[in-house]
Design a protein around this motif. Structure first.
Motif, PDB file in Angstrom:
ATOM      1  N   UNK A 266      14.922 -45.614 -11.215  1.00  0.00           N
ATOM      2  CA  UNK A 266      15.405 -44.493 -10.385  1.00  0.00           C
ATOM      3  C   UNK A 266      16.694 -44.979  -9.879  1.00  0.00           C
ATOM      4  N   UNK A 267      17.915 -44.073 -10.099  1.00  0.00           N
ATOM      5  CA  UNK A 267      19.143 -44.334  -9.731  1.00  0.00           C
ATOM      6  C   UNK A 267      20.169 -44.477 -11.108  1.00  0.00           C
ATOM      7  N   UNK A 268      21.273 -44.965 -10.570  1.00  0.00           N
ATOM      8  CA  UNK A 268      21.843 -45.251  -9.194  1.00  0.00           C
ATOM      9  C   UNK A 268      21.888 -43.926  -8.173  1.00  0.00           C
ATOM     10  N   UNK A 269      21.623 -43.993  -6.938  1.00  0.00           N
ATOM     11  CA  UNK A 269      21.431 -43.005  -6.039  1.00  0.00           C
ATOM     12  C   UNK A 269      21.669 -43.519  -4.750  1.00  0.00           C
ATOM     13  N   UNK A 270      22.081 -42.693  -3.821  1.00  0.00           N
ATOM     14  CA  UNK A 270      22.302 -43.059  -2.500  1.00  0.00           C
ATOM     15  C   UNK A 270      20.531 -43.431  -1.764  1.00  0.00           C
ATOM     16  N   UNK A 271      20.380 -44.513  -1.092  1.00  0.00           N
ATOM     17  CA  UNK A 271      19.010 -44.564  -0.605  1.00  0.00           C
ATOM     18  C   UNK A 271      18.784 -43.854   0.574  1.00  0.00           C
TER      19      UNK A 271
ATOM     20  N   UNK B 223      14.736 -51.147 -26.348  1.00  0.00           N
ATOM     21  CA  UNK B 223      15.741 -50.665 -25.401  1.00  0.00           C
ATOM     22  C   UNK B 223      15.942 -48.935 -25.396  1.00  0.00           C
ATOM     23  N   UNK B 224      16.062 -48.400 -24.237  1.00  0.00           N
ATOM     24  CA  UNK B 224      16.023 -47.317 -24.064  1.00  0.00           C
ATOM     25  C   UNK B 224      17.520 -46.642 -23.454  1.00  0.00           C
ATOM     26  N   UNK B 225      17.810 -45.424 -23.685  1.00  0.00           N
ATOM     27  CA  UNK B 225      19.027 -44.871 -23.414  1.00  0.00           C
ATOM     28  C   UNK B 225      18.892 -43.811 -22.465  1.00  0.00           C
ATOM     29  N   UNK B 226      19.633 -43.339 -21.568  1.00  0.00           N
ATOM     30  CA  UNK B 226      19.592 -42.130 -20.901  1.00  0.00           C
ATOM     31  C   UNK B 226      20.920 -41.761 -20.183  1.00  0.00           C
ATOM     32  N   UNK B 227      21.644 -40.762 -20.736  1.00  0.00           N
ATOM     33  CA  UNK B 227      23.215 -40.416 -20.268  1.00  0.00           C
ATOM     34  C   UNK B 227      24.010 -41.822 -19.981  1.00  0.00           C
ATOM     35  N   UNK B 228      24.248 -42.563 -21.292  1.00  0.00           N
ATOM     36  CA  UNK B 228      24.946 -43.640 -21.069  1.00  0.00           C
ATOM     37  C   UNK B 228      24.636 -44.729 -20.456  1.00  0.00           C
TER      38      UNK B 228
ATOM     39  N   UNK C  40      30.666 -47.623 -15.236  1.00  0.00           N
ATOM     40  CA  UNK C  40      31.268 -47.807 -13.918  1.00  0.00           C
ATOM     41  C   UNK C  40      31.437 -46.572 -12.944  1.00  0.00           C
ATOM     42  N   UNK C  41      31.702 -45.410 -13.677  1.00  0.00           N
ATOM     43  CA  UNK C  41      31.949 -44.335 -12.874  1.00  0.00           C
ATOM     44  C   UNK C  41      30.907 -43.893 -11.977  1.00  0.00           C
ATOM     45  N   UNK C  42      29.694 -44.366 -12.405  1.00  0.00           N
ATOM     46  CA  UNK C  42      28.374 -43.991 -11.469  1.00  0.00           C
ATOM     47  C   UNK C  42      28.315 -44.917 -10.199  1.00  0.00           C
ATOM     48  N   UNK C  43      29.002 -45.979 -10.141  1.00  0.00           N
ATOM     49  CA  UNK C  43      28.684 -47.167  -9.226  1.00  0.00           C
ATOM     50  C   UNK C  43      29.979 -47.558  -8.723  1.00  0.00           C
ATOM     51  N   UNK C  44      30.916 -46.505  -8.288  1.00  0.00           N
ATOM     52  CA  UNK C  44      32.172 -46.920  -7.527  1.00  0.00           C
ATOM     53  C   UNK C  44      33.543 -46.689  -8.361  1.00  0.00           C
ATOM     54  N   UNK C  45      33.561 -46.528  -9.759  1.00  0.00           N
ATOM     55  CA  UNK C  45      34.552 -46.151 -10.541  1.00  0.00           C
ATOM     56  C   UNK C  45      35.407 -47.391 -10.596  1.00  0.00           C
ATOM     57  N   UNK C  46      36.130 -47.999  -9.880  1.00  0.00           N
ATOM     58  CA  UNK C  46      37.024 -49.096 -10.054  1.00  0.00           C
ATOM     59  C   UNK C  46      36.902 -49.913  -8.368  1.00  0.00           C
ATOM     60  N   UNK C  47      38.004 -50.858  -8.524  1.00  0.00           N
ATOM     61  CA  UNK C  47      37.690 -51.593  -7.331  1.00  0.00           C
ATOM     62  C   UNK C  47      36.924 -52.670  -7.199  1.00  0.00           C
ATOM     63  N   UNK C  48      36.214 -53.107  -5.972  1.00  0.00           N
ATOM     64  CA  UNK C  48      35.249 -54.203  -5.814  1.00  0.00           C
ATOM     65  C   UNK C  48      34.179 -53.565  -5.267  1.00  0.00           C
ATOM     66  N   UNK C  49      32.850 -54.191  -5.765  1.00  0.00           N
ATOM     67  CA  UNK C  49      31.652 -53.824  -5.043  1.00  0.00           C
ATOM     68  C   UNK C  49      31.022 -55.111  -4.781  1.00  0.00           C
ATOM     69  N   UNK C  50      30.241 -54.949  -3.940  1.00  0.00           N
ATOM     70  CA  UNK C  50      29.144 -56.020  -3.484  1.00  0.00           C
ATOM     71  C   UNK C  50      27.807 -55.768  -4.091  1.00  0.00           C
ATOM     72  N   UNK C  51      27.226 -56.639  -4.756  1.00  0.00           N
ATOM     73  CA  UNK C  51      25.865 -56.261  -5.307  1.00  0.00           C
ATOM     74  C   UNK C  51      24.835 -57.408  -5.121  1.00  0.00           C
ATOM     75  N   UNK C  52      23.577 -57.171  -5.047  1.00  0.00           N
ATOM     76  CA  UNK C  52      22.573 -58.030  -4.674  1.00  0.00           C
ATOM     77  C   UNK C  52      21.152 -57.270  -5.240  1.00  0.00           C
TER      78      UNK C  52
ATOM     79  N   UNK D 127      34.545 -57.376  -9.358  1.00  0.00           N
ATOM     80  CA  UNK D 127      35.644 -56.511  -9.261  1.00  0.00           C
ATOM     81  C   UNK D 127      35.521 -55.726 -10.387  1.00  0.00           C
ATOM     82  N   UNK D 128      35.422 -54.480 -10.453  1.00  0.00           N
ATOM     83  CA  UNK D 128      34.880 -53.450 -11.607  1.00  0.00           C
ATOM     84  C   UNK D 128      36.322 -53.399 -12.325  1.00  0.00           C
ATOM     85  N   UNK D 129      37.472 -53.111 -11.934  1.00  0.00           N
ATOM     86  CA  UNK D 129      38.649 -52.704 -12.694  1.00  0.00           C
ATOM     87  C   UNK D 129      38.525 -51.391 -13.086  1.00  0.00           C
ATOM     88  N   UNK D 130      39.605 -51.235 -13.901  1.00  0.00           N
ATOM     89  CA  UNK D 130      39.740 -49.899 -14.648  1.00  0.00           C
ATOM     90  C   UNK D 130      39.751 -50.079 -16.068  1.00  0.00           C
TER      91      UNK D 130
END
Length: 216
Positions: free
Chosen positions: A106-111, A140-145, A197-209, A7-10
């Motif tokens: 690569x991503x997050x992006x639609x497959x 450790x590297x960084x790219x756009x947060x 979080x804003x790149x993977x749904x923002x808020x609410x619930x995600x399933x992840x595997x 649950x991502x939450x806000x």
């Protein structure tokens, strides 16, 4: 494949202390060694409450001597799958594949395709990190947060296999506290991605595997 729900939450209070893990250190013979063997999958809120961390650990039970020569298999793609609509089909992916001492992401992006077969999503956001060397400081590297790590780490999973055997045999009814850590002194190869979080749904619930896919 390791799967969980988050649950991502806000805000920070919505999922403070949230942590999910799936683990399996003994796999079928076809994936019992090498990068295709996923030992652990972790998903949790980062120190920055606006971010989520995904971790895939592979190649479990590496001794210190074996860790020095351990390497990611360039023929194996590690794919973090993210379902944002609740239908258990990936809407977004983050892919990791090693090449010449670097881990490319690569991503997050639609497959382009879903399910068991994947193509490297080269049109998605591209990032990379130097694969850390055992005994050296983590790179450790960084790219756009987003932040990335790949390399050897101490195996974080705690399991008392001896006591587990006693329970299964009917000789005990519970684990000891704290028990004996079967994995103490062993290492894994880790792939870590921190993503807003804003790149993977923002808020609410995600399933992840997470899946390991071998080049065909």
């Amino acid at each position: 494949m390791k799967k969980t729900k988050i649950i991502l939450g806000i805000g920070a209070l919505a999922i403070a202390g949230f942590f999910m893990v799936a683990a399996d250190h003994i796999d079928a013979p076809a994936v019992a060694s090498g990068t295709a063997d996923i030992t652990d999958f972790y998903a949790f809120q980062a120190q920055d409450p606006d971010n989520v961390v995904f971790i895939a650990n592979v190649q479990g039970l590496l001794s210190p001597s074996a860790t020095a020569s351990a390497a990611f298999d360039e023929n194996v793609l590690i794919e973090f799958n993210i379902d944002t609509t609740g239908d258990n089909v990936e809407d977004l992916v983050i892919q990791a594949i090693p090449r010449d001492g670097k881990m490319y992401f690569f991503g997050p992006t639609a497959p382009g395709s879903v399910g068991l077969n994947s193509s490297v999503e080269t049109m998605g956001k591209k990032s990379s990190v130097d694969i850390s060397v055992y005994g050296s400081p983590a790179t450790i590297s960084s790219n756009e947060r987003m932040r990335f790590f790949a390399g050897p780490r101490d195996d974080p999973f705690f399991m008392d296999f001896a006591q587990y055997g006693e329970i299964i045999a009917g000789n005990a009814t519970s684990f000891n506290m704290p028990g004996s850590d079967t994995f103490a002194g062993t290492n894994v190869m880790s792939i870590v991605v921190e993503v807003p979080k804003q790149l993977i749904g923002g808020s609410g619930t995600i399933n992840t595997w997470v899946e390991a896919k071998t080049k065909q």
